[in-house]
Design a protein around this motif. Structure first.
Motif, PDB file in Angstrom:
ATOM      1  N   LYS A 167       0.818  -1.221   0.000  1.00 56.66           N
ATOM      2  CA  LYS A 167       0.000   0.000   0.000  1.00 56.66           C
ATOM      3  C   LYS A 167       0.847   1.265   0.000  1.00 56.66           C
ATOM      4  CE  LYS A 167      -4.131   1.963   0.346  1.00 56.66           C
ATOM      5  NZ  LYS A 167      -5.026   1.597   1.464  1.00 56.66           N
ATOM      6  N   LEU A 168       2.045   1.193   0.616  1.00 56.00           N
ATOM      7  CA  LEU A 168       2.837   2.399   0.801  1.00 56.00           C
ATOM      8  C   LEU A 168       4.325   2.060   0.785  1.00 56.00           C
ATOM      9  CD1 LEU A 168       2.769   5.509   1.641  1.00 56.00           C
ATOM     10  CD2 LEU A 168       2.941   4.692   3.994  1.00 56.00           C
ATOM     11  N   VAL A 169       5.114   2.971   0.215  1.00 52.91           N
ATOM     12  CA  VAL A 169       6.571   2.898   0.262  1.00 52.91           C
ATOM     13  C   VAL A 169       7.064   4.146   0.993  1.00 52.91           C
ATOM     14  CG1 VAL A 169       8.711   2.887  -1.070  1.00 52.91           C
ATOM     15  CG2 VAL A 169       6.718   1.611  -1.900  1.00 52.91           C
ATOM     16  N   ILE A 170       7.987   3.962   1.928  1.00 50.25           N
ATOM     17  CA  ILE A 170       8.533   5.078   2.680  1.00 50.25           C
ATOM     18  C   ILE A 170       9.959   5.366   2.225  1.00 50.25           C
ATOM     19  CG2 ILE A 170       9.311   5.847   4.964  1.00 50.25           C
ATOM     20  CD1 ILE A 170       6.958   4.407   6.188  1.00 50.25           C
ATOM     21  N   LEU A 171      10.208   6.623   1.875  1.00 51.02           N
ATOM     22  CA  LEU A 171      11.553   7.079   1.537  1.00 51.02           C
ATOM     23  C   LEU A 171      11.933   8.216   2.486  1.00 51.02           C
ATOM     24  CD1 LEU A 171      11.417   7.238  -2.379  1.00 51.02           C
ATOM     25  CD2 LEU A 171      12.451   5.460  -0.967  1.00 51.02           C
ATOM     26  N   ASN A 172      13.183   8.214   2.923  1.00 48.98           N
ATOM     27  CA  ASN A 172      13.683   9.246   3.836  1.00 48.98           C
ATOM     28  C   ASN A 172      15.048   9.705   3.321  1.00 48.98           C
ATOM     29  OD1 ASN A 172      15.006   9.247   7.217  1.00 48.98           O
ATOM     30  ND2 ASN A 172      14.154  10.926   6.064  1.00 48.98           N
ATOM     31  N   TYR A 182      19.367  10.083  -1.643  1.00 48.23           N
ATOM     32  CA  TYR A 182      19.083   9.512  -2.959  1.00 48.23           C
ATOM     33  C   TYR A 182      19.379  10.542  -4.042  1.00 48.23           C
ATOM     34  CZ  TYR A 182      16.703   5.462  -0.916  1.00 48.23           C
ATOM     35  OH  TYR A 182      16.420   4.308  -0.235  1.00 48.23           O
ATOM     36  N   SER A 183      20.156  10.135  -5.040  1.00 48.25           N
ATOM     37  CA  SER A 183      20.458  11.026  -6.155  1.00 48.25           C
ATOM     38  C   SER A 183      19.226  11.161  -7.045  1.00 48.25           C
ATOM     39  CB  SER A 183      21.625  10.472  -6.975  1.00 48.25           C
ATOM     40  OG  SER A 183      21.223   9.281  -7.653  1.00 48.25           O
ATOM     41  N   LEU A 187      16.286   8.342  -7.705  1.00 46.75           N
ATOM     42  CA  LEU A 187      14.861   8.626  -7.514  1.00 46.75           C
ATOM     43  C   LEU A 187      14.067   8.387  -8.794  1.00 46.75           C
ATOM     44  CD1 LEU A 187      14.886  11.825  -5.271  1.00 46.75           C
ATOM     45  CD2 LEU A 187      14.181   9.517  -4.618  1.00 46.75           C
ATOM     46  N   ARG A 188      14.635   8.762  -9.914  1.00 51.70           N
ATOM     47  CA  ARG A 188      13.932   8.519 -11.185  1.00 51.70           C
ATOM     48  C   ARG A 188      13.741   7.024 -11.418  1.00 51.70           C
ATOM     49  NH1 ARG A 188      17.362  12.705 -13.318  1.00 51.70           N
ATOM     50  NH2 ARG A 188      16.185  14.634 -13.668  1.00 51.70           N
ATOM     51  N   ALA A 189      14.752   6.233 -11.085  1.00 54.37           N
ATOM     52  CA  ALA A 189      14.639   4.779 -11.259  1.00 54.37           C
ATOM     53  C   ALA A 189      13.556   4.215 -10.346  1.00 54.37           C
ATOM     54  CB  ALA A 189      15.982   4.118 -10.975  1.00 54.37           C
ATOM     55  N   ILE A 190      13.486   4.709  -9.120  1.00 53.50           N
ATOM     56  CA  ILE A 190      12.428   4.288  -8.202  1.00 53.50           C
ATOM     57  C   ILE A 190      11.066   4.727  -8.725  1.00 53.50           C
ATOM     58  CG2 ILE A 190      11.453   4.796  -5.914  1.00 53.50           C
ATOM     59  CD1 ILE A 190      14.320   4.686  -4.831  1.00 53.50           C
ATOM     60  N   GLY A 191      10.999   5.948  -9.259  1.00 50.05           N
ATOM     61  CA  GLY A 191       9.753   6.433  -9.841  1.00 50.05           C
ATOM     62  C   GLY A 191       9.291   5.585 -11.014  1.00 50.05           C
ATOM     63  N   ASN A 220      13.042  15.714  -5.292  1.00 47.70           N
ATOM     64  CA  ASN A 220      12.050  14.779  -4.754  1.00 47.70           C
ATOM     65  C   ASN A 220      11.250  14.167  -5.888  1.00 47.70           C
ATOM     66  OD1 ASN A 220       9.485  16.364  -5.219  1.00 47.70           O
ATOM     67  ND2 ASN A 220      10.618  17.829  -3.965  1.00 47.70           N
ATOM     68  N   LEU A 221      10.474  13.146  -5.548  1.00 43.35           N
ATOM     69  CA  LEU A 221       9.758  12.393  -6.568  1.00 43.35           C
ATOM     70  C   LEU A 221       8.710  13.217  -7.299  1.00 43.35           C
ATOM     71  CD1 LEU A 221       9.224   8.887  -4.913  1.00 43.35           C
ATOM     72  CD2 LEU A 221      10.481   9.378  -7.001  1.00 43.35           C
ATOM     73  N   VAL A 222       8.076  14.163  -6.615  1.00 44.17           N
ATOM     74  CA  VAL A 222       7.036  14.950  -7.269  1.00 44.17           C
ATOM     75  C   VAL A 222       7.624  15.776  -8.405  1.00 44.17           C
ATOM     76  CG1 VAL A 222       5.332  16.781  -6.944  1.00 44.17           C
ATOM     77  CG2 VAL A 222       5.602  15.011  -5.199  1.00 44.17           C
ATOM     78  N   ALA A 223       8.780  16.405  -8.151  1.00 42.56           N
ATOM     79  CA  ALA A 223       9.419  17.221  -9.185  1.00 42.56           C
ATOM     80  C   ALA A 223      10.013  16.367 -10.299  1.00 42.56           C
ATOM     81  CB  ALA A 223      10.501  18.094  -8.558  1.00 42.56           C
ATOM     82  N   LEU A 224      10.599  15.232  -9.928  1.00 37.10           N
ATOM     83  CA  LEU A 224      11.289  14.392 -10.911  1.00 37.10           C
ATOM     84  C   LEU A 224      10.348  13.486 -11.683  1.00 37.10           C
ATOM     85  CD1 LEU A 224      14.437  13.316  -8.856  1.00 37.10           C
ATOM     86  CD2 LEU A 224      14.384  14.878 -10.798  1.00 37.10           C
TER      87      LEU A 224
END
Length: 395
Positions: A167-172, A182-183, A187-191, A220-224
């Motif tokens: 349901k959820l992934v946590i990144l810190n 995270y570079s 982050l793009r690869a995770i996205g 962050n993921l929203v921007a990337l």
């Protein structure tokens, strides 16, 4: 009276950092010279213009209830901060102000997790993630990392961990306890992985974003990865970057439906955060930002010194990091050679008694064989602490 305590509460572990601080305080009270390197808060005072804003708010009578999700002024300041610092746009109904970032995370987990839902948590992790997941009825899925990948979860590891129950992934990032970041490429690869799993939400805990000295801009993921924007919830606050831990102001930014659910929970638990603290947070976000650089530069200097000093001690290994104010140290060889210490918890206790230096064991962070050392204290104290650790280990 233990028979009256709920079973769920009995499953929750006490905070390891608080336990270390309490033991160190007890030894100090008994007259022992103890250096505490367990604190998870900046040693700097809150900047003067922020304190003055709080005083003015009191004098102006801003001492009543506010809207549950925060004052209009603070939400607007957060919207401006997100545009300025993170290059992302949100509306007021997509922001929830809470009693610290920890409260924001607690709200989120309880708003979205159903019994049996899985939450992916990379280890090492902040100690509260698994227990808050437990309290929300979820199941923690721990993804193990190590020094070979700088204690960061890879996209391949994430893909392997996702199931039909995720349901959820946590990144810190920057991370507590490792300080690793995270570079943009990572982050793009995770996205990219998450784009293939539309049922999965992502929480990014960005509370240490202003304590960062990496080579590339922090992102962050929203921007990337705007294609997954609606499933990302940003968590942040004023505690670490602005030295405002005691003021208790954090926020969440995300899809309106999720924020509305979180606001409903908060309305039946704490209601609004302190009105005075909210006025101070407006000054933090809207006022001069040079204080951020001053504190960041000091933390970077301390980081460089501590990491070098630790790596000069035989049996200790510490990766350089790019943020936060922690050194995460592999002490497994020292534990293995120590007849009286079976694990990192016992080794940390030994160090406290032998050298008078309090550090936090790695096991509560999901990383046995390690300790976390906070360098949120003055350089003179750190120099003394490193000398004590070196002497104790070598003897």
């Amino acid at each position: 009276m233990n028979a009256f305590i709920a079973d769920l509460v009995n499953k929750v572990k006490p905070s390891a950092t608080i336990a270390v601080s309490m033991k160190a305080a007890a030894l100090k009270a008994a007259g022992q010279d103890v250096i505490g390197l367990g604190a998870g808060e900046p040693d700097f005072d809150t900047p003067e213009h922020i304190k003055q804003a709080a005083i003015e708010a009191i004098n102006q009578g801003q001492t009543k209830y506010t809207a549950v999700d925060g004052t209009a002024a603070l939400k607007q300041a957060i919207i401006h901060k997100l545009q300025r610092d993170n290059d992302v746009d949100y509306q007021a109904n997509q922001i929830l102000v809470s009693n610290g970032a920890k409260h924001s995370i607690f709200n989120l987990l309880n708003a979205v997790i159903n019994p049996g839902d899985q939450v992916i948590i990379p280890a090492p992790y902040w100690v509260s993630y698994p227990d808050m997941t437990l309290l929300a009825g979820g199941q923690s899925v721990i993804v193990e990392t190590d020094a070979s990948n700088a204690y960061k979860m890879t996209a391949k590891q994430l893909a392997a961990a996702i199931t039909g129950k995720t349901k959820l992934v946590i990144l810190n990032s920057p991370s507590n306890p490792t300080g690793q970041v995270y570079s943009q490429a990572e982050l793009r690869a995770i996205g990219d992985v998450l784009q293939d799993h539309p049922q999965v939400l992502i929480m990014t805990d960005d509370i240490y974003e202003h304590i960062y000295w990496g080579d590339e801009p922090l992102s962050n993921l929203v921007a990337l990865c705007p294609e997954i924007r609606d499933r990302v919830i940003l968590i942040n606050g004023v505690s670490k970057g602005y030295a405002m831990t005691g003021w208790r102001i954090g926020f969440a930014a995300g899809h309106q439906d999720i924020i509305t659910a979180m606001r409903k929970l908060q309305s039946q638990s704490t209601s609004n955060p302190s009105s005075i603290s909210q006025a101070a947070a407006v000054a933090a976000y809207n006022g001069p930002q040079d204080c951020l650089t001053t504190m960041k530069d000091a933390f970077k200097e301390r980081h460089d010194f501590v990491v070098q000093a630790l790596n000069d001690i035989e049996g200790m290994t510490c990766l350089p990091s790019a943020g936060a104010f922690y050194a995460f140290v592999n002490v497994a060889p020292l534990i293995a050679s120590h007849a009286d210490c079976a694990d990192d918890v016992e080794w940390a206790s030994w160090l406290l008694e032998k050298a008078g230096v309090a550090v936090v064991p790695g096991t509560p962070f999901g990383a046995p064989g390690h300790v976390r050392i906070s360098f949120a204290t003055g350089m003179d104290v750190l120099q003394q602490a490193m000398a004590r650790i070196k002497q104790a280990v070598e003897q």
